[in-house]
Design a protein around this motif. Structure first.
Motif, PDB file in Angstrom:
ATOM      1  N   LYS A 208       0.837  -1.208   0.000  1.00  0.00           N
ATOM      2  CA  LYS A 208       0.000   0.000   0.000  1.00  0.00           C
ATOM      3  C   LYS A 208       0.872   1.257   0.000  1.00  0.00           C
ATOM      4  CE  LYS A 208      -1.853  -1.156   3.953  1.00  0.00           C
ATOM      5  NZ  LYS A 208      -1.152  -2.430   4.257  1.00  0.00           N
ATOM      6  N   SER A 209       1.831   1.308   0.930  1.00  0.00           N
ATOM      7  CA  SER A 209       2.705   2.497   0.987  1.00  0.00           C
ATOM      8  C   SER A 209       3.479   2.642  -0.305  1.00  0.00           C
ATOM      9  CB  SER A 209       3.669   2.391   2.162  1.00  0.00           C
ATOM     10  OG  SER A 209       2.956   2.333   3.365  1.00  0.00           O
ATOM     11  N   THR A 210       3.937   1.494  -0.822  1.00  0.00           N
ATOM     12  CA  THR A 210       4.700   1.530  -2.064  1.00  0.00           C
ATOM     13  C   THR A 210       3.875   2.182  -3.174  1.00  0.00           C
ATOM     14  OG1 THR A 210       5.822  -0.487  -1.379  1.00  0.00           O
ATOM     15  CG2 THR A 210       5.949   0.097  -3.705  1.00  0.00           C
TER      16      THR A 210
ATOM     17  N   ALA B 166      -2.887   9.952   1.711  1.00  0.00           N
ATOM     18  CA  ALA B 166      -2.731   9.823   3.148  1.00  0.00           C
ATOM     19  C   ALA B 166      -2.414   8.380   3.477  1.00  0.00           C
ATOM     20  CB  ALA B 166      -3.995  10.284   3.863  1.00  0.00           C
ATOM     21  N   ASP B 167      -1.301   8.190   4.198  1.00  0.00           N
ATOM     22  CA  ASP B 167      -0.855   6.846   4.545  1.00  0.00           C
ATOM     23  C   ASP B 167      -1.124   6.612   6.021  1.00  0.00           C
ATOM     24  OD1 ASP B 167       0.281   4.390   4.713  1.00  0.00           O
ATOM     25  OD2 ASP B 167       2.164   4.955   3.719  1.00  0.00           O
ATOM     26  N   GLU B 168      -2.205   5.916   6.324  1.00  0.00           N
ATOM     27  CA  GLU B 168      -2.621   5.667   7.704  1.00  0.00           C
ATOM     28  C   GLU B 168      -2.488   6.923   8.561  1.00  0.00           C
ATOM     29  OE1 GLU B 168      -1.497   1.885   9.535  1.00  0.00           O
ATOM     30  OE2 GLU B 168      -0.343   1.552   7.694  1.00  0.00           O
ATOM     31  N   PRO B 169      -3.170   7.995   8.201  1.00  0.00           N
ATOM     32  CA  PRO B 169      -2.969   9.261   8.908  1.00  0.00           C
ATOM     33  C   PRO B 169      -3.430   9.187  10.360  1.00  0.00           C
ATOM     34  CG  PRO B 169      -4.854   9.428   7.458  1.00  0.00           C
ATOM     35  CD  PRO B 169      -4.227   8.103   7.179  1.00  0.00           C
TER      36      PRO B 169
HETATM   37 MG   LIG Z   1       2.684   1.134   4.848  1.00  0.00          MG
END
Ligand SMILES: [Mg+2]
Ligand SMILES: Nc1ncnc2c1ncn2[C@@H]1O[C@H](COP(=O)(O)OP(=O)(O)OP(=O)(O)O)[C@@H](O)[C@H]1O
Lengths: 793, 218
Positions: B45-47, B163-166
């Motif tokens: 996901k982050s990638t 937004a990455d797990e904000p």
């Molecule tokens: Mg991640």
């Protein structure tokens, strides 16, 4: 955008004032020490240049009377008639000032006052214009001669026409003839025209030049060392600042700041800091130079006879070079950190890298580099030749040792950790080892400073010891007298013979040995010599054999330069080929020397009647004999008390090292500062490492005490490493650099008490440096320690 | 179409062979849309978010954002994209510790050349940061820090918010409040939102959901 980014970058320093202070102070100190030394060197060099231009000292061959004293007018005229291009010179002292008279029309080019309003007609008119620096002119007694300020004249010297000089000095004769470089072919030999005169060849790289060069080289080496220590500090501060800003830089890039802009702005930021620090540093250097220059001037004047003005002139060149070196030093110190930032991947695997934590590969590199440098140093020491090789040895050896230090300390700490019993001890050693990378730059700086200190104190101590012994040997006679002429010499000797224990005639004449200039001295057979003189090497009973005309004694300089050992033959003339019976130390004398027994000297140089005498007598008798001599017509100034002479000579040597000693203390202070700053900057990074131990039940007070212990322990280990490095440094200074520069080798003495004192001083400095961070730790509120856990996300 | 991904592939160097993380992702997102990106830990996901934000480049595939072919941009082009078009909110708040809250909020807007002091102040007020503008990040709680990071992103008025797990570091109530404000503000500015979340509850509040599994969209 530029403004926003610059503002964000600069805002870092507001929160890290200590870091900024470290950076600026380190850089300013480094620049200050460097440019101070450069200022001293530049000033002294400018003075010699002026001196050389005024007098052509060493640049032109000179003709002088073989026995010293004046040159007869008839000889001068005869030489001119024979086609010799020579120009007369008269020298003398008027109070504090050296008065030099030249003949402007015949003087070789480049010699003269060089003042703009120097008009030859006035110079020649005999009215008498005196050219000199304002200080020198002011120091002249009242005279009926016009004074013209000429800044190009050597300090302490006043130049005038020869006839004016003769009138003012109340003399008729000429002291020397300058020989123009271009001479007509086929002119008659000097020996034919005037057998009493001797030709002294021009000394390219004159003795003064060579001696003072080595002095400057010495100073420059210390300046560089100080600069290196300072750069270590800057490197540490910049590295830490960049490491701390890594996450921020990454954020900025993620928010769209282009890398090129970021790097450019950081370079600009550092350049600005370097310029500010450089300006402060050059100011510091100015102060340093201004306070040391009078000592340096005195040293050079006393030791080498070079006249150096005691005041400092503003030279834009070294302001610029000071700023340049500050920028260069910053570039050097920050280059690696900047490079890491520039190549840093935008998305790191996360987690803050331990500061400057060297990975195994770079440790191997560092080890290899250290070994390589130490190898180069050893090779240069063994097979190198000359000053450059000597300083190469010093440089490579010191840097090599500094690079090896962290690896050595790491190995020691690893061994200690293996031997440790108990959880706390194990944690302590492991933690100390983990601290090492952060502290290693400061410890390297301490190593360099300590090694320099040990090296120089060994050198100074050895010098002092040798020289005091040497003075006792050489200045054994209680009184020295100098008579005015041959007639007085004979009457005074006859007068003294029944009144004192012994009369030792002294005289010397310029000769050539194995193609090298040397002076021939005489020694009267007397117990004074065997009782006081120490030889570096000698046959059995050298003085007995000398008196029996079985050989000669030579000084170390001649032995080294001409490659003469015991038993080698020295040729003193067609019928005098004699073996070397002994080699003696002759410290501070630039010239080679040969001693023969009095009778042989008289045979070789019958024209010379010794005019100086050393007198052996009961010290209580000194005032009585002195009074009697004055009554006999010996000038009061021509009688020298041995004690006074010794005192003067010792003073000269003390002054020589006053400068080096001052630089030494400064270097150690800078190293202490480096430790303090490293500990303070590390303190913040330490919290996350200490918080868990605190949470597991160690009091803050206990932790602080352990931190102090750690600093002192590391300083102690560094001092242990510094000892052999410092001794090696001393050995190179004494046995390589000194021999190359002066032609003699100083016997090396060891001073354990001084080393112990230095070691204690280093421990004290480390303890003091650790004290403040430790107190801060002991007072850290528990909330801050807890914060470590809160911010672990 | 604001965002268009076609057959995006990405692998990372492994011990011996490259390890594929994304194996051909197709995705479309329009202005004003919001999308939740879910998947288990390590699913990429982050990638994916990093690729969209121009922080990294895919090995293959094509990515268009606001009419620009991102996959063809060079470093400085992607930096300009991050400055002007995209806004990112990270799991770690990534604030600049040496700037106060006010300057942190204005930072990206200033970079983008869209700084409007009045609008920024109003935004800070709405996020409850009004009293804290002069403080430094370390003096804020986790929720306040995350709200500062959100304000920083929204003040620059990007077309696309990533937004990455904000809210991953926040307690439930704070997370809920932060999410509310973010959705409101995104809706007001007409931007698109692509948000990574582990929470099915939060995912349910987005317009669309996308689940990553084994490097593909499930
Ligand atoms: Mg991640
Ligand atoms: N720079 C990198 N180098 C090597 N492998 C990486 C790198 N970044 C990510 N990976 C790998 O790629 C895979 C996907 O990582 P990613 O961070 O995208 O997962 P994620 O879905 O965000 O997980 P999480 O929910 O835990 O945040 C993981 O196996 C990770 O180890």
């Amino acid at each position: 955008m530029t403004r926003t980014v610059l503002w964000a970058l600069l805002s870092h320093w507001r929160r890290a004032l200590l870091q900024l202070f470290t950076l600026i102070a380190g850089l300013a100190l480094a620049t200050g020490l460097w440019s101070g030394v450069q200022a001293i060197n530049a000033e002294a060099r400018a003075s010699y240049d002026v001196a050389a231009a005024t007098l052509g000292e060493g640049r032109y061959a000179r003709i002088e009377a073989a026995s010293g004293g004046e040159i007869a007018l008839a000889d001068y005229v005869a030489l001119r008639r024979a086609g010799w291009q020579v120009s007369p010179v008269v020298q003398g002292r008027l109070g504090e000032v050296r008065l030099v008279g030249i003949e402007p029309l015949t003087a070789p080019g480049g010699i003269g006052p060089g003042a703009e309003d120097a008009d030859i007609a006035a110079f020649l008119s005999g009215v008498g214009q005196l050219f000199g620096r304002a200080e020198a002119l002011d120091a002249l007694p009242a005279l009926d001669a016009e004074r013209v300020v000429a800044p190009d004249v050597a300090p302490g010297t006043v130049l005038t026409d020869i006839s004016v000089a003769q009138r003012l000095l109340e003399r008729d004769g000429v002291d020397a003839l300058l020989v123009a470089p271009e001479q007509p072919l086929g002119r008659a030999d000097l020996a034919e025209i005037a057998p009493d005169l001797a030709l002294r060849l021009a000394q390219d790289g004159s003795e003064i030049g060579r001696l003072t060069d080595s002095f400057h080289l010495n100073l420059t080496a210390f300046g560089l060392l100080c600069f290196a220590v300072g750069i270590f500090i800057v490197h540490g501060a910049v590295g830490l600042a960049f490491e701390q800003r890594r996450p921020v830089l990454r954020t900025m890039r993620a928010l769209g700041v282009p890398l090129g802009r970021l790097v450019a702005l950081m370079v600009a930021e550092l350049t600005g800091i370097a310029l500010v620090a450089g300006t402060i540093g050059v100011g510091l250097g100015w102060l340093l130079a201004a306070s040391l220059l009078p000592d340096v001037a005195a040293t050079l004047r006393g030791l080498y006879g070079a006249e150096v003005a005691g005041g400092l002139t503003f030279r834009p060149v070294w302001w610029l070079s000071g700023l340049g070196i500050a920028v260069l030093g910053t570039a050097l110190a920050a280059g690696a950190a900047l490079w890491r930032i520039a190549t840093m991947p935008l998305l790191a695997a996360g987690g803050r890298r331990a500061w400057a934590m060297a990975d195994a590969r770079s440790a191997r590199w560092q080890g290899a580099l250290a070994l390589g440098l130490i190898g180069v140093a050893s090779a240069l020491a063994l097979w190198g030749d000359g000053l450059v090789a000597g300083f190469g040895t010093l440089g490579a050896g010191l840097v090599g040792a500094a690079l090896a230090l962290p690896l050595l300390l790491g190995a020691v700490l690893a061994a200690a950790a293996r031997l440790a019993r108990g959880a706390l001890a194990q944690w302590f050693w492991a933690d100390t080892r983990q601290q090492l990378p952060g502290l290693s730059l400061a410890l390297m700086a301490l190593l360099l400073a300590m090694a320099a200190n040990i090296g120089v104190s060994t050198m100074v101590g050895s010098f002092r010891q040798t020289f005091t012994g040497f003075l006792d040997q050489r200045l054994a006679p209680e009184l020295y007298i100098e008579t005015a002429d041959d007639a007085q010499a004979r009457t005074v000797e006859a007068f003294l013979a029944p009144r004192v224990r012994s009369v030792l005639p002294l005289a010397s004449v310029e000769i050539e040995v194995a193609g090298l200039p040397a002076e021939l001295n005489l020694a009267r057979p007397d117990p004074t010599y065997p009782e006081n003189w120490r030889f570096l090497q000698s046959v059995e009973t050298p003085w007995v054999r000398l008196a029996a005309r079985e050989g000669v004694l030579i000084n170390e300089q001649l032995s080294r330069r001409a490659g003469l050992g015991l038993g080698d033959a020295v040729s003193l003339g067609p019928r005098a080929e004699l073996p070397v019976l002994g080699i003696y130390g002759d410290y501070g004398n630039p010239v080679g020397q040969v001693i023969v027994t009095e009778a042989l000297f008289a045979e070789l140089h019958p024209e010379i009647v010794p005019r100086r005498f050393g007198l052996r007598l009961d010290p209580d008798e000194v005032p009585r004999i002195r009074a009697a001599l004055i009554a006999e017509g010996v000038a009061e100034a021509a009688i020298t008390d041995q004690a006074a002479l010794k005192r003067f000579s010792l003073q000269v040597f003390e002054r020589t090292f006053a400068v080096t000693a001052a630089l030494n203390v400064l270097t150690l202070a800078v190293a202490g500062f480096a430790i303090l700053m490293s500990l303070l900057t590390l303190a913040a990074l330490r919290l996350p490492q200490l918080a868990p131990v605190w949470a597991l039940g160690l009091t803050r007070r206990r932790l602080a005490a352990l931190e102090m212990l750690r600093a002192v322990l590391l300083a102690a280990l560094t001092t242990l490493v510094a000892l052999p490095v410092g001794l090696a440094l001393a050995w190179v200074l004494l046995s390589v650099v000194n021999v190359a520069a002066f032609g003699w080798r100083l016997p090396m003495a060891l001073f354990p008490a001084a080393y112990a004192q230095l070691g204690l001083f280093a421990l004290l400095a480390a303890a003091l440096a650790a004290l403040w961070p430790a107190i801060r730790l002991a007072r850290t509120p528990p909330a801050a320690l807890l914060g470590v856990f809160a911010s672990e996300r | 179409m604001l965002l268009k991904l076609r057959d995006i592939r990405k692998s990372f160097p492994g011990a011996d062979a490259p390890v594929p993380v994304l194996r051909g992702i197709d995705l479309d997102l329009d202005e004003g849309e919001s999308m939740a990106l879910t998947g288990e830990s390590g699913s990429g996901k982050s990638t994916l978010l990093h690729l969209v934000g121009g922080l990294d480049r895919p090995d293959a595939g094509r990515l268009d954002l606001d009419g620009v072919e991102v996959t063809a941009l060079d470093d400085s082009g992607r930096a300009a994209l991050r400055r002007g078009t995209v806004g990112m909110v990270f799991q770690q708040f990534n604030l600049i510790p040496s700037l106060n809250v006010g300057d942190n909020i204005a930072f990206q807007a200033r970079l983008a050349g869209r700084h409007d002091a009045a609008a920024t102040a109003a935004l800070a007020e709405r996020l409850g940061l009004g009293p804290h503008l002069a403080k430094y990040p370390e003096q804020l709680s986790g929720g306040q820090q995350q709200r500062t990071a959100i304000a920083r992103t929204l003040a620059a008025r990007p077309r696309l918010v990533l937004a990455d797990e904000p809210t991953g570091n926040l307690d439930e109530a704070t997370a809920e409040a932060v999410l509310d404000t973010m959705l409101e503000l995104v809706a007001e500015t007409g931007a698109a939102l692509l948000m990574v979340t582990h929470s099915t509850h939060h995912a349910a509040r987005m317009g669309r959901r996308l689940h990553l599994r084994a490097g593909r969209i499930a």
